[in-house]
Design an enzyme around this catalytic site. Structure first.
Site, PDB file in Angstrom:
ATOM      1  N   ASP A 117       0.798  -1.214   0.000  1.00 37.56           N
ATOM      2  CA  ASP A 117       0.000   0.000   0.000  1.00 37.56           C
ATOM      3  C   ASP A 117       0.838   1.275   0.000  1.00 37.56           C
ATOM      4  O   ASP A 117       1.444   1.616   1.014  1.00 37.56           O
ATOM      5  CB  ASP A 117      -0.902  -0.036   1.233  1.00 37.56           C
ATOM      6  N   GLY A 121      -0.379   4.113  -0.014  1.00 33.74           N
ATOM      7  CA  GLY A 121      -1.200   5.151   0.601  1.00 33.74           C
ATOM      8  C   GLY A 121      -1.077   5.219   2.099  1.00 33.74           C
ATOM      9  O   GLY A 121      -1.769   6.000   2.749  1.00 33.74           O
ATOM     10  N   ASP A 142      -2.125   5.649  -5.046  1.00 31.06           N
ATOM     11  CA  ASP A 142      -2.338   4.696  -3.952  1.00 31.06           C
ATOM     12  C   ASP A 142      -2.637   3.274  -4.439  1.00 31.06           C
ATOM     13  O   ASP A 142      -3.748   2.962  -4.861  1.00 31.06           O
ATOM     14  CB  ASP A 142      -3.505   5.222  -3.110  1.00 31.06           C
TER      15      ASP A 142
END
Length: 471
Positions: A107, A109, A299
């Site tokens: 990830d 993000g 993201d």
């Protein structure tokens, strides 16, 4: 962090790391620099009601979420798994001495590594669990670890241990040892999440694994790159499919064509943020916000694309027959399934097209479909746009440490041939370590609220990932 798409949807809001724990003691030990595959899962048939519930959760989760010494080594690759028809992508890390492998969502993000602990009492059923008593190098830091998601939370303590990935090792990596997780936050075979954004938004305040490796000079080149596969428009898609590759310290020239267009991060790095400069629909330019309202988090942990209401309205205004969603579909738009929608986005360089297959999230009926762009209101310092896998499946993406930038390139025929490929998903492996770096002391960053770390199962098992953290 959503058909294939349907599965992704149910987890979008509640990023559901649907990755079963990776088994221990793999016989196959890849040489240094080899890849570790990400795995994807097949998706069951979902009803319109399932999709509706998922969409509502997806949008609400995103809204809540965004509010040393080293030894040189050439390259490392972690093969990913595509889970639930493009709803999420996970890879493998190994933790402890001896090393035990865990499936984790990759990830960009968020910035924290965390895994479910053996002492976990809620929300950790049927996933691989970390047992600190089995690691001779584990240290309990006796500090509380907590991440709040739009769909729930993960709570535990901070620990420190050896963490390995793709042949690289950090002997003192700080990570969350989770003892409680909201229902649906973790779904087998995923045991946790590996944050790949910057330290500034780490809840633990610790240097992320990737940042320690990049800043120490351990990598040949200070960057990491993704190539994500597409199965959303496939038939007989399995819960887990080949997901593409995540490379550390180099770019794989066989996976892209032409040049990589790098765009510098506009501010002190936190998220991987770029200003969205233009967006077209059916070849027509769409009015989008400017200034800081154009900031977009790139993201990998989010399935779809969320943005300001005015921009999303302008997008669907270019599609005849589109209508705002109602009920659980609030914030989404329907449009005629017979319409082939062509969207392209520029972040200052080339305009990158999105496949119509990725734009179509789900069919509500034979004639009406739901689009993969939805209205999103973020908070705090979170970017206004969250640009997830709906876009990233269409490019080769590079995340560069120094100078800080995000780069995109067109996918090669080799990469495109992996979409919908009939092949087994990657198997977790623990490779030999040929390079290591020591993490520095923790920073002074304030804890962040993850806006999309959770992978939540929808009412029918649809999964969609939302992967950014609020600060």
């Amino acid at each position: 962090m959503l058909s294939s798409l349907a599965l992704a949807l149910s987890c979008l809001l509640i990023i559901s790391p649907n990755a079963s724990a990776a088994p221990n003691g793999y016989d196959s030990i890849p040489a240094a620099g080899q890849s570790i595959p990400l795995v994807r899962r097949a998706q069951p048939e979902r009803t319109v009601a399932d999709w509706e519930s998922w969409a509502k959760n997806e949008r609400e989760s995103l809204i809540a979420k965004y509010g040393g010494t080293m030894e040189k080594r050439s390259t490392g690759t972690n093969l990913m798994t595509n889970q639930n028809g493009d709803s999420s992508y996970f890879g493998t890390v190994a933790i402890g001495t001896p090393p035990i492998s865990f499936n984790v969502i990759l990830d960009t993000g968020s910035s924290d590594l965390w895994v479910a602990d053996q002492a976990c009492t809620t929300g950790c059923s049927k996933v691989q669990l970390f047992d600190d008593l089995q690691s001779s190098t584990f240290q309990n830091l006796s500090e509380i670890f907590q991440i709040q998601y739009g769909s729930g939370a993960a709570v535990g303590t901070l620990g420190q241990d050896v963490v390995q990935m793709a042949g690289f090792s950090v002997p003192n990596q700080v990570f969350g040892v989770v003892t409680q997780a909201s229902s649906g936050l973790l779904n087998p075979p995923v045991s946790g999440l590996l944050g790949l954004a910057w330290q500034a938004i780490a809840s633990s305040k610790a240097s992320p694994l990737w940042q320690t490796l990049a800043s120490s000079g351990t990598w040949t080149d200070p960057l990491m790159a993704f190539q994500l596969t597409r199965f959303i428009n496939g038939t007989s898609v399995n819960t887990e499919e080949p997901g593409g590759s995540f490379t550390m310290g180099f770019i794989n020239s066989s996976l892209y064509t032409g040049t990589i267009d790098y765009q510098a991060l506009p501010a002190t790095p936190s998220y991987w943020t770029l200003p969205m400069k233009s967006l077209t629909v059916q070849g027509n330019s769409v009015t989008i916000p400017t200034g800081t309202s154009s900031d977009s988090a790139i993201d990998t942990g989010t399935t779809l694309v969320g943005g300001p209401s005015s921009a999303i309205q302008n997008i669907f205004a270019q599609i005849p027959g589109s209508q705002p969603g109602t009920g659980s579909w609030q914030g989404y738009y329907t449009y005629p399934c017979s319409t082939v929608v062509n969207v392209a986005i520029s972040f200052g360089g080339p305009s990158w097209p999105i496949s119509p297959a990725d734009f179509q999230l789900v069919k509500l009926s034979d004639s009406q479909c739901i689009g993969a762009f939805f209205e999103l209101t973020t908070g705090g310092t979170a970017p206004s746009w969250i640009v997830g896998d709906t876009f990233l499946k269409n490019v080769y993406s590079v995340f560069r440490y120094n100078p800080a930038a995000v780069g995109f390139a067109a996918l090669s025929n080799t990469a495109l041939a992996m979409n919908g490929v009939n092949a087994p998903a990657p198997s977790p492996t623990i490779g030999s370590v040929s390079a290591s770096a020591t993490a520095g002391t923790s920073g002074t960053n304030a804890a962040s609220h993850r806006w999309g770390v959770p992978w939540a199962p929808l009412v029918g098992g649809i999964s969609v990932a939302v992967g950014a953290a609020w600060v």
